[in-house]
Write an enzyme that holds these catalytic residues in place. Structure first.
Site, PDB file in Angstrom:
ATOM      1  N   GLN A  29       3.390 -15.696  -3.203  1.00 46.50           N
ATOM      2  CA  GLN A  29       3.377 -14.683  -2.143  1.00 46.50           C
ATOM      3  C   GLN A  29       3.040 -15.297  -0.615  1.00 46.50           C
ATOM      4  O   GLN A  29       1.980 -16.156  -0.689  1.00 46.50           O
ATOM      5  CB  GLN A  29       2.370 -13.417  -2.319  1.00 46.50           C
ATOM      6  N   ARG A  54       1.979 -12.375 -13.141  1.00 50.01           N
ATOM      7  CA  ARG A  54       2.076 -10.981 -13.594  1.00 50.01           C
ATOM      8  C   ARG A  54       2.781 -11.110 -14.889  1.00 50.01           C
ATOM      9  O   ARG A  54       3.838 -11.513 -14.824  1.00 50.01           O
ATOM     10  CB  ARG A  54       2.477  -9.989 -12.713  1.00 50.01           C
ATOM     11  N   HIS A 108      -3.863 -10.483   4.668  1.00 48.20           N
ATOM     12  CA  HIS A 108      -4.787  -9.077   4.952  1.00 48.20           C
ATOM     13  C   HIS A 108      -5.177  -9.093   6.271  1.00 48.20           C
ATOM     14  O   HIS A 108      -5.784  -9.993   6.790  1.00 48.20           O
ATOM     15  CB  HIS A 108      -5.762  -9.311   3.703  1.00 48.20           C
ATOM     16  N   ASP A 131       1.256 -14.008   1.757  1.00 50.07           N
ATOM     17  CA  ASP A 131       0.501 -12.689   1.517  1.00 50.07           C
ATOM     18  C   ASP A 131      -0.580 -12.763   2.951  1.00 50.07           C
ATOM     19  O   ASP A 131      -0.632 -14.160   3.405  1.00 50.07           O
ATOM     20  CB  ASP A 131      -0.543 -12.630   0.427  1.00 50.07           C
ATOM     21  N   HIS A 191      -2.362  -4.660   3.936  1.00 54.39           N
ATOM     22  CA  HIS A 191      -1.558  -5.852   3.217  1.00 54.39           C
ATOM     23  C   HIS A 191      -0.267  -6.024   3.729  1.00 54.39           C
ATOM     24  O   HIS A 191       0.441  -5.182   3.697  1.00 54.39           O
ATOM     25  CB  HIS A 191      -1.453  -5.320   1.725  1.00 54.39           C
ATOM     26  N   LYS A 217       3.009   3.004   3.107  1.00 54.38           N
ATOM     27  CA  LYS A 217       3.611   1.699   3.555  1.00 54.38           C
ATOM     28  C   LYS A 217       5.024   1.537   4.097  1.00 54.38           C
ATOM     29  O   LYS A 217       5.589   2.727   3.907  1.00 54.38           O
ATOM     30  CB  LYS A 217       3.444   0.879   2.241  1.00 54.38           C
ATOM     31  N   CYS A 274      -5.419  -9.555  -3.001  1.00 53.25           N
ATOM     32  CA  CYS A 274      -6.277  -8.668  -2.013  1.00 53.25           C
ATOM     33  C   CYS A 274      -7.943  -8.810  -2.459  1.00 53.25           C
ATOM     34  O   CYS A 274      -8.711  -8.980  -1.715  1.00 53.25           O
ATOM     35  CB  CYS A 274      -5.966  -7.198  -1.889  1.00 53.25           C
TER      36      CYS A 274
END
Length: 597
Positions: free
Chosen positions: A334, A316, A338, A336, A464, A417, A287
């Site tokens: 991911q 991570r 946004h 992902d 997200h 979320k 992000c």
RNA sequence: GCUGGCGUAGCUCAGUGGAAGAGCAACUGCCUUGUAAGCAGUGGGUCGGGGGUUCAAGUCCUCCCGCCAGCGCCA
């Protein structure tokens, strides 16, 4: 589930408000019988707690030495003796101070600690034979009801689940009302081992791990096929829904993470490195870098919603003990995205994301469960913003006709979320997709703006979202879901051509070349081996289709089709095979249909 | 990270102080193969890594790495 059971177990009130279902009562009683057996064999152990959990029970003991496998066998034997003696479970009540004195005299400090922490004036104790335990029940009438059980494992567990507390020794077991159910459960555990994605990943040559990079998979050619097909699927669906794809740097200067707040809140999990006296980190999330793409241009209200997707490779630094195959890794990718939008667009955008989730998971015959996590105690942003965001999530779930569970207070500090979990074929629960409304983190910390119709700068809302979650975890779960037998569109090898003997190798090669020209993932197995042997190998690799060609097929320009299910279809023309394959693959069909059209 | 277990051939595993093994796989040959294992032969090892004890270590001790289970952690 287990946590909730434990929590309720600790909140003794003296009332019969435990889960009183016959099975969970039996399991709870079995844990008492186990504790009794442990006390007989090891009189010095101290009792902690022993609740029923999903599929079984456990009991925690304070003991200097861990239980060995032999110990478990001995404990099971003594449990059998206790069951045969058929001691009645007898309930007794005491005033709380009296109970505290009672357990202090018996040298049970954990029971004393539990009693000191609860506020009920009276508590209940249950006794069977010489064993007595603080417990609110209920229990089966006598130990003779405890018949079909098995101890499964022992391991360390922290007192009250806190790693600062002393470590106790936990024994897990399972118990059932009938012999058949016990056997079935033990069979299921065996089956689970067979479809473990780590085992299948090795057997099917999908991926490998090596100690040079713990928690980071090496994708082998066959596994990479699945990664690419999933990426293709994601890209097609996102292209169709107005997403545009970006890619942002993996190695990012510390100052960005300070701005986003990660350096303060997440740095334990970030890999750092120093480059020319500057501190950098491998990105743990996409992000913050994505905001640079938003800010690359001055945005108008007409530009929104801006849907920026990214196959983001993340790192991570998960603690070593947490790593588990593909489902818990240190490096992952991911799917992902946004979505930056105006507040009035939030509702539609979330609805669209949930549609996408439904479409994806339906393709795999996965049934996700939806959990709406609402405002936590420590939250940024105004209550009005939160209410609006939570309402949008509720409405989007309803618009999609989705049943969901509300998890009050479980939201992120920056917004509510929806977490999307799936249960695999073996009943295990995994968090996969997520849809998070971000009211403050990206918009405020990165001062994102758009110019509204009135000419004034306004803050956008950010969403997200990830649909697969991570490709690694998703493929791990998917491998277990299919037990390695992927549908044709995902199968690393979609077909194998098997000429009966050398005499038919040339025709086999012709068939192979034609399928390859049709862009099928096909292999030719013309090795000097019996047909049965080569069939067996293709079956073990879970290749969906085997195309057997011999004299008859060569003469007629056909193949003999064997599905990995064992079904056989004779004399199918090569044209039809190709047409059926193309249709099945482009539809991402779940079942094998080639030759059946 | 913590507690415990484990680490021997590509895979699954045997080997409790005295000559590193088996099955499968691989390779070579024979067989010319019709829907889940044909036959024979051959090659293959820093016994996870470092250090130590011992006349002698896969085996015992120690440190490290990794894996497994659980706990904990999980924006």
């Amino acid at each position: 589930m287990a946590e909730a059971e434990e929590e309720r177990h600790l909140k003794l009130t003296g009332e019969f408000d435990c889960d009183p279902s016959p099975l969970s009562t039996l399991r709870h009683s079995t844990s008492h019988v186990m504790a009794q057996a442990v006390k007989r064999l090891f009189p010095d152990v101290k009792l902690a707690i022993g609740p029923a959990i999903e599929d079984g029970f456990y009991y925690d003991f304070a003991k200097a030495e861990p239980f060995s496998a032999d110990d478990l066998g001995r404990i099971e034997e003594v449990m059998g003796e206790i069951a045969r003696a058929d001691h009645p479970f007898e309930r007794r009540e005491m005033d709380r101070p009296q109970a505290i004195r009672f357990f202090r005299e018996r040298g049970e400090p954990f029971k004393v600690e539990i009693l000191e922490a609860i506020d009920a004036p009276r508590v209940s104790l249950y006794q069977q034979g010489e064993f007595i335990d603080l417990c609110r029940g209920p229990h089966v009438p006598s130990t003779g009801h405890v018949r079909f059980f098995k101890l499964l494992a022992s391991s360390g567990a922290y007192w009250r689940g806190d790693e600062r507390n002393p470590m106790l020794q936990r024994i897990y077991g399972t118990a059932w009302l009938t012999r058949e159910e016990l056997d079935k459960h033990l069979w299921r555990l065996e089956e689970a081992k067979k479809r473990d994605h780590r085992k299948l990943g090795r057997e099917l040559d999908l991926f490998a791990f090596h100690d040079v990079s713990p928690g980071a998979p090496f994708w082998l050619p066959h596994g990479m096929v699945i990664v690419r097909e999933l990426e293709r699927f994601a890209r097609e669906a996102q292209d169709a829904r107005g997403y545009t794809e970006i890619s942002t740097p993996i190695l990012v200067n510390k100052k960005l993470w300070e701005q986003s707040g990660h350096w303060e809140h997440y740095s334990d999990n970030m890999f750092r490195l120093e480059v020319e006296e500057q501190l950098f980190s491998l990105k743990p999330m996409n992000c913050p870098p994505s905001t640079f793409v938003y800010r690359h241009a001055l945005r108008s209200y007409r530009d929104l919603p801006l849907r920026l997707s990214e196959m983001g490779r993340l790192h991570r630094n998960e603690r070593s003990g947490t790593l588990t195959g593909l489902v818990r890794v240190r490096q992952f990718t991911q799917d992902d995205a946004h979505i930056y939008c105006r507040p009035d667009q939030l509702q539609d955008e979330i609805t669209g994301v949930l549609e996408l989730v439904r479409e994806f998971y339906k393709t795999f015959n996965l049934e996700p469960s939806f959990r709406l996590a609402t405002r936590p105690p420590k939250a940024m942003g105004s209550p009005e913003q939160w209410d609006a965001a939570e309402r949008a999530l509720h409405e989007a779930l309803k618009a999609n006709g989705l049943a969901y569970e509300v998890k009050p207070g479980d939201g992120a500090f920056y917004g509510p979320k929806i977490d999307i979990h799936i249960e695999d074929a073996l009943g295990r629960d995994w968090q996969m997709a997520t849809v998070q409304v971000d009211l403050v983190m990206l918009p405020e910390r990165f001062q994102l703006e758009y110019i509204d119709a009135d000419g004034q700068p306004k803050r956008p809302v950010a969403i997200h979202r990830a649909i697969f979650g991570s490709f690694e975890r998703f493929i791990g779960v998917l491998t277990e879901h299919y037990a390695g037998a992927f549908p044709t569109w995902l199968a690393p090898v979609q077909a194998r051509v098997l000429p009966i003997s050398e005499k038919h190798a040339e025709y086999g090669r012709t068939v192979y070349e034609r399928l390859r020209a049709a862009r099928l993932r096909v292999e030719l197995d013309d090795r000097n081996e019996k047909l049965g042997y080569r069939i067996r190998e293709a079956q073990l690799k879970k290749v969906p289709y085997m195309l057997v060609v011999g004299e008859r097929e060569r003469a007629s320009g056909t193949v003999s089709l064997r599905h990995r299910t064992g079904d056989e279809l004779k004399d199918v023309s090569v044209e039809r095979v190709i047409a059926d394959f193309t249709r099945e693959i482009s539809a991402r069909a779940p079942d094998l249909t080639v030759g059946r059209s």
